[in-house]
Scaffold this active site. Structure first.
Site, PDB file in Angstrom:
ATOM      1  N   ALA A 129       0.850  -1.192   0.000  1.00  0.00           N
ATOM      2  CA  ALA A 129       0.000   0.000   0.000  1.00  0.00           C
ATOM      3  C   ALA A 129       0.881   1.236   0.000  1.00  0.00           C
ATOM      4  CB  ALA A 129      -0.906  -0.001   1.227  1.00  0.00           C
ATOM      5  N   PHE A 166       1.846   2.817  -2.868  1.00  0.00           N
ATOM      6  CA  PHE A 166       2.258   3.067  -4.258  1.00  0.00           C
ATOM      7  C   PHE A 166       1.046   3.474  -5.091  1.00  0.00           C
ATOM      8  CE2 PHE A 166       3.014   1.872  -8.655  1.00  0.00           C
ATOM      9  CZ  PHE A 166       4.236   2.483  -8.897  1.00  0.00           C
ATOM     10  N   GLY A 208      -0.042  11.555   5.286  1.00  0.00           N
ATOM     11  CA  GLY A 208      -1.252  11.489   6.094  1.00  0.00           C
ATOM     12  C   GLY A 208      -2.460  10.995   5.329  1.00  0.00           C
ATOM     13  N   ASN A 210      -6.341  -1.474   1.636  1.00  0.00           N
ATOM     14  CA  ASN A 210      -5.845  -1.005   2.918  1.00  0.00           C
ATOM     15  C   ASN A 210      -6.776   0.095   3.411  1.00  0.00           C
ATOM     16  OD1 ASN A 210      -4.245   0.736   4.774  1.00  0.00           O
ATOM     17  ND2 ASN A 210      -2.616  -0.720   4.337  1.00  0.00           N
ATOM     18  N   ASN A 238      -5.306  -0.583   8.597  1.00  0.00           N
ATOM     19  CA  ASN A 238      -4.099   0.224   8.768  1.00  0.00           C
ATOM     20  C   ASN A 238      -4.335   1.206   9.905  1.00  0.00           C
ATOM     21  OD1 ASN A 238      -1.593   1.294   8.402  1.00  0.00           O
ATOM     22  ND2 ASN A 238      -2.180   2.606   6.706  1.00  0.00           N
ATOM     23  N   SER A 295      -0.310   4.511  11.632  1.00  0.00           N
ATOM     24  CA  SER A 295       0.317   5.290  10.577  1.00  0.00           C
ATOM     25  C   SER A 295       1.417   6.165  11.125  1.00  0.00           C
ATOM     26  CB  SER A 295      -0.719   6.181   9.876  1.00  0.00           C
ATOM     27  OG  SER A 295      -0.088   7.028   8.946  1.00  0.00           O
ATOM     28  N   GLY A 344      12.110   1.862   3.275  1.00  0.00           N
ATOM     29  CA  GLY A 344      13.323   1.509   2.551  1.00  0.00           C
ATOM     30  C   GLY A 344      14.377   0.926   3.468  1.00  0.00           C
ATOM     31  N   GLY A 385      12.189  -2.415   3.111  1.00  0.00           N
ATOM     32  CA  GLY A 385      13.571  -2.454   2.663  1.00  0.00           C
ATOM     33  C   GLY A 385      13.917  -3.587   1.718  1.00  0.00           C
TER      34      GLY A 385
END
Length: 401
Positions: free
Chosen positions: A95, A97, A148, A177, A208, A211, A306, A335
């Site tokens: 989620a 992208f 956000g 999501n 989700n 956050s 990442g 990552g």
């Protein structure tokens, strides 16, 4: 009178550069050897752009199906079952992208085993600020976010999802999501509404409720009582769906949880009224561990994904696998940019893995490269199928090992 300085020259130059990159990108796809051309010419140019622009270009390429369709034939040892559905590989898109279901067909073309869209909030809302994504390293191993939940809302996303699923040429597993509006005074109701809206059409749902990209950087709930409240409401909403097959629900966890919080989570999801079929480990992180002071000073205080998340999420996967005794399906994310990264998360306890950050900067052929590397590692390690490797070495990845 002296000529006035051109105040917008930098913006004009940037616009020309972006237009040129886009035009070249589209033009190069007309040639046969698309993967090499994209890797050699396009991706180095994309890496020079601001990270949010790079993300948007990658999304547009998928939306308009500019990328070459993957011709990779997934090895049999990658075939697995995703909550009762056969998939050819365990690699998914995370989620963030494709937040609004704009690029489903293009993502399917890349060879993903499953797709997760969102986060989707009940009402449409814009992100926190103009620059919502940012990069820290020159080689883009880190991506930051302070968006956000930039969402088009339930209604619009639902219409796009229905149109995609109605097409005969679209056969893919798609999950949604679910998020809560920033302005909502009843976030629990927002999640329940999401279940009622998308439960009849989605292949899986993700709660989700944590956050790290919120303004405060804190989870949407902070204690066991709130977690019970939300998951109870979500399960009640699911029980009211008029459908023969129960839609799987996954809970997405923060990588910044303490051991006590992880133990509480394991205890909560073991309750019948709060049950979930899976965990996604983990979301982006709000911490700045192991980052140099120069990076910390200019990263906009947003959440990071990442490279900094890779080891942290792998250890958390192992811990949750241990705490749940392997009884709950785990999706590992954070990552992953190689088959080795995916293999580590699978050995730590993940049945499936997801990508996001690396895809933006390494290009569309990354998915096939990871699948090829993962398949080879499974063979070299003596595993007949990826399912056999799940949790096979989780103790090695437990914190302190």
């Amino acid at each position: 009178m002296a000529p006035q300085p051109k105040r917008f020259a930098p913006l004009r130059t940037l616009g020309i550069f972006v237009a040129s990159v886009t035009a070249v990108y589209m033009g190069l796809t007309a040639y046969e050897n698309q993967d090499n051309l994209i890797r050699t010419f396009i991706m180095p140019a994309v890496r020079r752009l601001p990270v949010e622009m790079s993300h948007n270009l990658a999304l547009l390429a998928c939306k308009y199906r500019i990328n070459p369709v993957s011709q990779h034939l997934d090895d049999y040892n990658l075939n697995t079952s995703f909550f009762g559905r056969l998939i050819s590989n365990p690699i998914g898109i995370a989620a963030g992208f494709d937040r609004n279901a704009e690029a489903l067909h293009g993502l399917k073309d890349l060879g993903f085993g499953f797709i997760e869209i969102g986060s989707v909030t009940p009402m449409a809302q814009k992100g926190n600020g103009r620059t919502r994504l940012f990069g820290l390293y020159e080689d883009r191993k880190i991506m930051g976010s302070s968006d956000g939940f930039d969402s088009d809302g339930h209604y619009v996303v639902m219409q796009r999802l229905r149109r995609a699923l109605a097409r005969n040429d679209f056969k893919a597993i798609v999950g949604v999501n679910l998020g809560s509006n920033r302005s909502s005074t009843t976030p629990t109701r927002d999640y329940a509404t999401g279940v009622k809206t998308f439960g009849p059409v989605a292949d899986f749902l993700v709660v989700n409720a944590t956050s790290a990209s919120t303004a405060s950087g804190q989870p949407s709930w902070a204690n066991k009582k709130q977690l019970i409240e939300v998951l109870t409401a979500v399960n009640n909403a699911r029980s009211q769906l008029q459908q023969r097959k129960t839609v799987p629900i996954l809970l997405k966890l923060s990588p910044d949880m303490t051991l006590d919080e992880m133990k509480d989570t394991a205890a909560v999801i073991s309750m019948r009224k709060c049950r979930v079929e899976g965990l996604i480990v983990a979301n982006s992180t709000a911490t700045r561990d192991n980052l140099s002071p120069s990076l910390v000073s200019h990263d906009n205080n947003g959440a990071l994904s990442g490279a900094p998340l890779r080891e942290r999420s792998t250890k958390q996967i192992a811990r949750m696998y241990e705490l749940t005794k392997g009884s709950v399906t785990i999706v590992g994310v954070g990552g992953i940019s190689s088959g080795r990264d995916a293999f580590e998360k699978i050995q730590a306890g993940a049945s499936f893995v997801q990508l996001y950050t690396a895809l933006v900067y390494e290009g569309p052929d990354l998915v096939d490269r990871i699948k090829g590397e993962l398949s080879m590692l499974l063979k070299e390690s003596g595993y007949a199928n990826v399912r056999d490797a799940v949790g096979s070495n989780y103790k090695q990845y437990l914190p302190g090992k």
